[in-house]
Design a protein around this motif. Structure first.
Motif, PDB file in Angstrom:
ATOM      1  N   GLU A 244       0.804  -1.231   0.000  1.00  9.41           N
ATOM      2  CA  GLU A 244       0.000   0.000   0.000  1.00  9.41           C
ATOM      3  C   GLU A 244       0.834   1.278   0.000  1.00  9.41           C
ATOM      4  O   GLU A 244       0.284   2.377  -0.049  1.00  9.41           O
ATOM      5  N   GLY A 245       2.148   1.158   0.098  1.00 14.00           N
ATOM      6  CA  GLY A 245       3.000   2.333   0.026  1.00 14.00           C
ATOM      7  C   GLY A 245       3.506   2.775   1.389  1.00 14.00           C
ATOM      8  O   GLY A 245       2.932   2.453   2.432  1.00 14.00           O
ATOM      9  N   HIS A 246       4.576   3.581   1.359  1.00 19.23           N
ATOM     10  CA  HIS A 246       5.219   3.994   2.600  1.00 19.23           C
ATOM     11  C   HIS A 246       4.379   4.997   3.394  1.00 19.23           C
ATOM     12  O   HIS A 246       4.488   5.053   4.618  1.00 19.23           O
ATOM     13  N   GLU A 247       3.558   5.786   2.717  1.00 18.81           N
ATOM     14  CA  GLU A 247       2.698   6.707   3.465  1.00 18.81           C
ATOM     15  C   GLU A 247       1.728   5.935   4.365  1.00 18.81           C
ATOM     16  O   GLU A 247       1.472   6.327   5.506  1.00 18.81           O
ATOM     17  N   ARG A 248       1.225   4.850   3.828  1.00 14.27           N
ATOM     18  CA  ARG A 248       0.335   4.003   4.627  1.00 14.27           C
ATOM     19  C   ARG A 248       1.112   3.368   5.790  1.00 14.27           C
ATOM     20  O   ARG A 248       0.602   3.268   6.911  1.00 14.27           O
ATOM     21  N   GLY A 249       2.358   2.968   5.530  1.00 16.98           N
ATOM     22  CA  GLY A 249       3.187   2.414   6.602  1.00 16.98           C
ATOM     23  C   GLY A 249       3.467   3.450   7.687  1.00 16.98           C
ATOM     24  O   GLY A 249       3.447   3.142   8.885  1.00 16.98           O
ATOM     25  N   ASP A 250       3.729   4.698   7.271  1.00 20.65           N
ATOM     26  CA  ASP A 250       3.946   5.765   8.253  1.00 20.65           C
ATOM     27  C   ASP A 250       2.709   5.976   9.112  1.00 20.65           C
ATOM     28  O   ASP A 250       2.799   6.220  10.324  1.00 20.65           O
ATOM     29  N   ALA A 251       1.527   5.876   8.470  1.00 20.93           N
ATOM     30  CA  ALA A 251       0.286   6.049   9.214  1.00 20.93           C
ATOM     31  C   ALA A 251       0.124   4.958  10.271  1.00 20.93           C
ATOM     32  O   ALA A 251      -0.338   5.202  11.390  1.00 20.93           O
ATOM     33  N   LEU A 252       0.524   3.727   9.925  1.00 20.24           N
ATOM     34  CA  LEU A 252       0.469   2.627  10.901  1.00 20.24           C
ATOM     35  C   LEU A 252       1.392   2.917  12.082  1.00 20.24           C
ATOM     36  O   LEU A 252       1.008   2.729  13.244  1.00 20.24           O
ATOM     37  N   LEU A 253       2.611   3.380  11.789  1.00 19.22           N
ATOM     38  CA  LEU A 253       3.555   3.671  12.875  1.00 19.22           C
ATOM     39  C   LEU A 253       3.007   4.752  13.801  1.00 19.22           C
ATOM     40  O   LEU A 253       3.148   4.662  15.022  1.00 19.22           O
ATOM     41  N   ARG A 254       2.403   5.805  13.229  1.00 16.53           N
ATOM     42  CA  ARG A 254       1.839   6.876  14.062  1.00 16.53           C
ATOM     43  C   ARG A 254       0.664   6.370  14.895  1.00 16.53           C
ATOM     44  O   ARG A 254       0.528   6.709  16.074  1.00 16.53           O
ATOM     45  N   THR A 255      -0.186   5.582  14.270  1.00 23.09           N
ATOM     46  CA  THR A 255      -1.371   5.075  14.977  1.00 23.09           C
ATOM     47  C   THR A 255      -0.967   4.166  16.132  1.00 23.09           C
ATOM     48  O   THR A 255      -1.505   4.271  17.243  1.00 23.09           O
ATOM     49  N   PHE A 256      -0.024   3.267  15.874  1.00 17.93           N
ATOM     50  CA  PHE A 256       0.427   2.368  16.941  1.00 17.93           C
ATOM     51  C   PHE A 256       1.124   3.147  18.062  1.00 17.93           C
ATOM     52  O   PHE A 256       0.954   2.839  19.251  1.00 17.93           O
ATOM     53  N   ALA A 257       1.895   4.166  17.695  1.00 19.72           N
ATOM     54  CA  ALA A 257       2.561   4.991  18.708  1.00 19.72           C
ATOM     55  C   ALA A 257       1.534   5.658  19.614  1.00 19.72           C
ATOM     56  O   ALA A 257       1.685   5.694  20.846  1.00 19.72           O
ATOM     57  N   GLN A 258       0.472   6.211  19.013  1.00 20.26           N
ATOM     58  CA  GLN A 258      -0.574   6.857  19.809  1.00 20.26           C
ATOM     59  C   GLN A 258      -1.269   5.852  20.724  1.00 20.26           C
ATOM     60  O   GLN A 258      -1.547   6.136  21.901  1.00 20.26           O
ATOM     61  N   ALA A 259      -1.540   4.652  20.185  1.00 19.66           N
ATOM     62  CA  ALA A 259      -2.200   3.621  20.990  1.00 19.66           C
ATOM     63  C   ALA A 259      -1.326   3.194  22.165  1.00 19.66           C
ATOM     64  O   ALA A 259      -1.815   3.011  23.291  1.00 19.66           O
ATOM     65  N   MET A 260      -0.042   3.036  21.934  1.00 17.49           N
ATOM     66  CA  MET A 260       0.871   2.664  23.024  1.00 17.49           C
ATOM     67  C   MET A 260       0.963   3.760  24.075  1.00 17.49           C
ATOM     68  O   MET A 260       1.018   3.496  25.283  1.00 17.49           O
ATOM     69  N   GLN A 261       1.009   5.007  23.624  1.00 19.85           N
ATOM     70  CA  GLN A 261       1.040   6.134  24.563  1.00 19.85           C
ATOM     71  C   GLN A 261      -0.164   6.094  25.494  1.00 19.85           C
ATOM     72  O   GLN A 261      -0.048   6.274  26.705  1.00 19.85           O
ATOM     73  N   GLU A 262      -1.339   5.878  24.918  1.00 21.09           N
ATOM     74  CA  GLU A 262      -2.564   5.868  25.715  1.00 21.09           C
ATOM     75  C   GLU A 262      -2.579   4.700  26.701  1.00 21.09           C
ATOM     76  O   GLU A 262      -3.031   4.850  27.841  1.00 21.09           O
ATOM     77  N   CYS A 263      -2.088   3.559  26.284  1.00 19.58           N
ATOM     78  CA  CYS A 263      -2.163   2.369  27.132  1.00 19.58           C
ATOM     79  C   CYS A 263      -1.072   2.327  28.194  1.00 19.58           C
ATOM     80  O   CYS A 263      -1.245   1.703  29.247  1.00 19.58           O
ATOM     81  N   PHE A 264       0.067   2.977  27.941  1.00 25.64           N
ATOM     82  CA  PHE A 264       1.205   2.885  28.872  1.00 25.64           C
ATOM     83  C   PHE A 264       1.525   4.212  29.552  1.00 25.64           C
ATOM     84  O   PHE A 264       2.535   4.322  30.241  1.00 25.64           O
ATOM     85  N   PHE A 265       0.661   5.204  29.348  1.00 30.82           N
ATOM     86  CA  PHE A 265       0.928   6.524  29.918  1.00 30.82           C
ATOM     87  C   PHE A 265       1.118   6.463  31.429  1.00 30.82           C
ATOM     88  O   PHE A 265       1.959   7.158  32.001  1.00 30.82           O
ATOM     89  N   GLU A 266       0.335   5.604  32.098  1.00 30.56           N
ATOM     90  CA  GLU A 266       0.391   5.537  33.562  1.00 30.56           C
ATOM     91  C   GLU A 266       1.588   4.729  34.070  1.00 30.56           C
ATOM     92  O   GLU A 266       1.938   4.840  35.250  1.00 30.56           O
ATOM     93  N   LEU A 267       2.191   3.914  33.207  1.00 28.56           N
ATOM     94  CA  LEU A 267       3.239   2.991  33.667  1.00 28.56           C
ATOM     95  C   LEU A 267       4.647   3.463  33.345  1.00 28.56           C
ATOM     96  O   LEU A 267       5.580   3.173  34.097  1.00 28.56           O
ATOM     97  N   GLY A 268       4.834   4.144  32.242  1.00 28.72           N
ATOM     98  CA  GLY A 268       6.180   4.537  31.862  1.00 28.72           C
ATOM     99  C   GLY A 268       6.191   5.300  30.556  1.00 28.72           C
ATOM    100  O   GLY A 268       5.174   5.826  30.100  1.00 28.72           O
ATOM    101  N   ARG A 269       7.365   5.357  29.910  1.00 28.60           N
ATOM    102  CA  ARG A 269       7.563   6.143  28.702  1.00 28.60           C
ATOM    103  C   ARG A 269       7.809   5.227  27.515  1.00 28.60           C
ATOM    104  O   ARG A 269       8.553   4.242  27.606  1.00 28.60           O
ATOM    105  N   VAL A 270       7.186   5.567  26.357  1.00 29.48           N
ATOM    106  CA  VAL A 270       7.290   4.779  25.130  1.00 29.48           C
ATOM    107  C   VAL A 270       8.165   5.547  24.137  1.00 29.48           C
ATOM    108  O   VAL A 270       8.085   6.774  24.038  1.00 29.48           O
ATOM    109  N   TYR A 271       9.010   4.802  23.377  1.00 30.78           N
ATOM    110  CA  TYR A 271       9.938   5.407  22.424  1.00 30.78           C
ATOM    111  C   TYR A 271       9.849   4.669  21.087  1.00 30.78           C
ATOM    112  O   TYR A 271       9.545   3.475  21.034  1.00 30.78           O
ATOM    113  N   ARG A 272      10.118   5.399  20.002  1.00 29.56           N
ATOM    114  CA  ARG A 272      10.356   4.732  18.712  1.00 29.56           C
ATOM    115  C   ARG A 272      11.852   4.810  18.463  1.00 29.56           C
ATOM    116  O   ARG A 272      12.400   5.899  18.272  1.00 29.56           O
ATOM    117  N   ILE A 273      12.518   3.653  18.456  1.00 26.63           N
ATOM    118  CA  ILE A 273      13.978   3.656  18.421  1.00 26.63           C
ATOM    119  C   ILE A 273      14.521   3.368  17.026  1.00 26.63           C
ATOM    120  O   ILE A 273      15.732   3.275  16.848  1.00 26.63           O
TER     121      ILE A 273
END
Length: 847
Positions: free
Chosen positions: A732-761
């Motif tokens: 589907e192209g790299h723009e679609r892949g970038d959208a997946l990375l952003r969406t997953f990052a937001q989801a992880m932030q919401e789920c782990f906000f109370e426990l610690g810090r999330v990074y994309r390394i």
């Protein structure tokens, strides 16, 4: 009613009910401000709870005792009870109670100015209450974090914590006391920021909230804040009346701490209203109370205030008595600020008595100590500024790399325009920091900080005489100001040494040229490139005997040859710690003698044409050019024959100028800190997702591991890999892949906000740092990962899949490297098992 319940419980020998009734009665007495009786009642309850197996009740009593004693001002005893309570909570596995103890411990650290320890305790408490989902406790901890960050001057972070707490206070079941405390804290923040209107608004809201209760202690504290705000707004009558009301009420309730601080505020207002006699009586009452309680810091401050009041009353003998006692106490306590304030007070006394010699001695000591305190603060900031500049360089390189990558995907013309615009912004930011560094460096051995401006002016005038175009003259004027920026890396012991430098010291001093060139290197603007050239070459000699490279003749850049003359001219004609000020004629004669040896003859001729070959006297010419000549030179002339009244006037002007320069430097420091903070955030942020990047992950993990080992808590690292990214990019192209990375990052932030810090390394790899989490929490962690995956799928990525692995210390690892390696191994093992499972079901898509 609580007393009746206690009596009834005693009659029926119901020990548990008797303890609970005692604690209820203690809380009631605390609310009424009867602290002594509250302590006795709480102690009775704790002693009774110790006679039978009721650890929960005993824990409650210890926490209550700590609270009451803190309100009473007995921090040491409060700390003792709190340590006992924390141990009991840990043994009983009561995390809510443990978090409360941590919160109160942070308060005691804060009172002792132990800010790092306080913030560590609050961070641990915040993690505990968020894991439990205790929103009430979370609001209280956030409010305390906001208070601490306000005192540290971290206003944006403080406001963020306060507002997050405010939302919880509005939607959770909180007492008016907690809501009032939060509103008052926001008022304090606005007062520190200088926004008095907003501060007054929040104080009044806090006062209205607390008056819904019977908690007079909190009410009086808020009234003190209102009085302090009125004083800052120069509404002295309102300040006096408000302080007086607090004094009357606190005396009736026996609240000695509030009584003392409100009496001090009342005395300040009385002095501002021109009532020194009344203020003196008020201060004497404070002094008596402070001496009886052994509050030495307060005694010292009051002695200084009494000395000032005595001067206003023309009682110079008594003022001297107060000043001498304050000087002795401040020396014993090694409080430099109080010491130089005592010297200033005694200087005023001697001056008013006509004892000018003694006045000058105290004034000199005052300026010496004030400068010493200022230099100590500057030295602490020096390394921070150097680190910030390095961060700016790294961010510049990273940003340029990102923009070059963008060139491959966008039209060349548009990308080049963005590169140019961004580079200009980065160069401006770098120039700003370098300018601040130059000002800080020069201020260390030039009392006015004007040397760099004069060198820039002299260099521009010489360049103009040499026929340089006007735009190049102006560029040189700015760049020349940075010629000695490398002095920021030279220790004060060498830079300010009055005697001749040793061979080793001179070699170290010579390093300021290469240090300056490194600081300025990498700049793309014309000013920074020219400044780098000047910093490296302005100590080269025309005959090749200079440093750092031993260049000679035309191999030395013309800019360096010009600034070499301009710098020496100003250095010779102005006083420094290690030399007297030469006359302009002497300086020009020396420059002429060095023509062909130290200096380029062509540049020397231009310098003489500008400063020597004039229609008026050369000294008068320089005086006109140097209209803002340092007042220290004028004072030196005054001591050679001017009248005492003129000397005193010049001293007053000198003190005023010193205060103005100090404010300017402080403003420059704050601006540099804000700028550096912005640069640091960008250097540690992943552009695509807004999460921390690998640099941030490695830095934070190193700090967190050190803190965990020091404090003794568990720490886990979670490694994650998005399995389906490559497949999505290919189909589907790299723009679609970038959208997946952003969406997953937001989801992880919401789920782990109370426990610690999330990074994309990097790429499809993520990581999380989880303090106070160990292998026992693995099921909960996996549940949160699954929730993040489900949230990602619901946002249009139905095939989203993630592999994960977690490692914990101290059970499984002993260092940050161990945590990363072990979590990565487990993540790849999980990925392998997932791939095998999919291969066993050929109807499902492969990653």
């Amino acid at each position: 009613m609580a007393q009746e319940a206690r009596t009834l419980a005693q009659a029926h020998q119901a020990l548990s009910l008797e303890v609970q009734a005692a604690f209820t009665l203690a809380r009631a007495l605390l609310s009424l401000g009867q602290l002594g009786e509250a302590v006795q009642m709480a102690q009775a309850g704790v002693e009774l709870a110790s006679t039978f197996d009721e650890s929960t009740l005993r824990l409650e009593g210890l926490r209550l005792l700590a609270t009451i004693l803190r309100e009473q001002g007995d921090l040491n005893q409060a700390s003792s009870y709190l340590e006992e309570a924390a141990l009991l909570a840990q043994q009983a596995n009561l995390p809510a109670a443990e978090a409360d103890c941590l919160n109160q411990q942070a308060g005691i650290h804060h009172s002792k100015a132990e800010y790092a320890q306080a913030l560590d305790k609050l961070t641990k408490a915040l993690t505990l209450v968020r894991i439990q989902g205790n929103r009430v406790a979370e609001a209280n901890v956030l409010n305390n974090i906001g208070i601490l960050r306000t005192e540290l001057g971290q206003y944006p972070l403080a406001l963020e914590a306060f507002l997050e707490a405010y939302q919880l206070y509005r939607h959770e079941e909180h007492s008016p006391r907690n809501r009032a405390g939060n509103l008052a804290s926001i008022g304090n923040l606005y007062m520190e920021m200088g926004n008095f209107e907003q501060a007054d608004r929040y104080y009044e809201l806090a006062l209205a909230e607390i008056r819904r209760t019977q908690e007079r202690f909190i009410e009086l504290q808020i009234l003190q804040l209102i009085a302090e705000l009125a004083f800052k707004r120069q509404d002295y009558p309102r300040a006096r009346d408000t302080y007086h009301g607090v004094v009357v009420a606190s005396r009736e309730l026996g609240l000695e701490r509030i009584l003392l601080t409100s009496l001090e505020g009342l005395a300040k207002a009385q002095m501002a209203l021109g009532e020194p006699q009344v203020a003196t009586q008020t201060l004497l009452e404070v002094l008596e109370l402070a001496r009886s309680k052994g509050w030495r810091a307060t005694v010292l401050d009051v002695l200084l205030s009494l000395g000032e009041a005595s001067i206003e009353l023309k009682d110079l003998h008594q003022a001297q008595v107060y000043g001498l006692e304050a000087l002795e106490l401040s020396r014993q306590a090694e409080r430099k600020r109080s010491t130089y304030l005592a010297h200033r007070l005694l200087a005023r006394v001697h001056r008013a008595s006509g004892e000018y010699l003694q006045a000058i001695e105290h004034l000199e000591e005052y300026h010496r100590l004030e400068r010493e305190v200022f230099n100590e603060e500057s030295e602490r900031q020096r390394q921070t500024l150097m680190n910030q500049l390095e961060l700016e360089r790294v961010r510049n390189e990273a940003e340029n790399l990102r923009l070059r990558t963008e060139l491959e995907r966008q039209a060349r013309e548009e990308a080049q325009a963005k590169v140019f615009q961004r580079t200009q912004e980065l160069e401006f930011a770098q120039l700003e920091i370098v300018s601040r560094l130059a000002l800080a460096a020069e201020f260390r051995d030039d009392a006015t900080g004007e040397h760099t401006y004069r060198v820039g002016r002299n260099a521009a005038m010489i360049a103009k005489e040499l026929g340089w175009p006007q735009h190049e003259v102006e560029t040189l004027r700015l760049a020349a100001r940075l010629h000695d920026v490398g002095k920021i890396g030279i220790p004060d012991a060498i830079l300010l040494k009055r005697d001749r430098l040793t061979v080793g010291e001179y070699e170290l001093m010579k390093d300021h040229t290469t240090i300056g060139a490194r600081i300025l290197s990498g700049g793309r603007s014309k000013i920074l490139r020219l400044a780098e050239e000047i910093a490296l070459s302005h100590h080269e000699h025309f005959d090749g005997s200079g440093y750092p490279r031993g260049l000679a003749g035309d191999s030395i850049p013309m800019s360096g040859r010009i600034v070499a003359v301009a710098d020496v001219l100003d250095a010779l004609t102005h006083e420094r710690p290690y030399k007297r000020a030469w006359s302009v004629a002497e300086a020009l004669a020396e420059i002429k003698r060095q023509s062909g040896r130290q200096f380029d003859p062509t540049v020397v001729e231009a310098c003489l044409a500008v400063f020597a070959e004039v229609t008026v006297d050369v000294e008068e010419h320089m005086q006109r050019l140097d209209s803002d000549l340092s007042l220290s030179v004028q004072l030196e002339k005054a001591q050679l024959g001017w009248a005492d009244e003129e000397i005193e006037l010049l001293k007053q002007n000198f003190e005023q100028l010193l205060a103005e320069r100090t404010r300017e430097l402080e403003q420059a420091r704050r601006e540099a800190q804000v700028l550096a903070r912005r640069m640091e955030l960008m250097a540690h942020t992943d552009v695509l997702t807004g999460l921390g990047n690998r640099r941030a992950f490695e830095s934070d993990l190193e700090s967190e591991v050190a803190r965990a080992q020091r404090v003794g808590y568990s720490l886990s690292v979670l490694a994650l890999d998005v399995d389906t990214l490559k497949q999505l990019n290919d189909t589907e192209g790299h723009e679609r892949g970038d959208a997946l990375l952003r969406t997953f990052a937001q989801a992880m932030q919401e789920c782990f906000f109370e426990l610690g810090r999330v990074y994309r390394i990097g790429g499809d790899e993520y990581a999380a740092i989880l303090p106070y989490v160990d292998a026992r929490h693995q099921a909960k962690i996996l549940g949160r990962i699954e929730t993040a995956i489900l949230n990602t799928k619901s946002q249009g990525f139905p095939t989203a899949s993630v592999s994960s692995g977690m490692a914990s210390m101290p059970d499984e690892a002993t260092s940050d490297g161990d945590l990363v390696r072990l979590s990565d191994q487990r993540m790849y093992q999980d990925k392998l098992e997932r791939r095998r499972a999919r291969e066993a079901k050929p109807d499902r898509p492969h990653d």
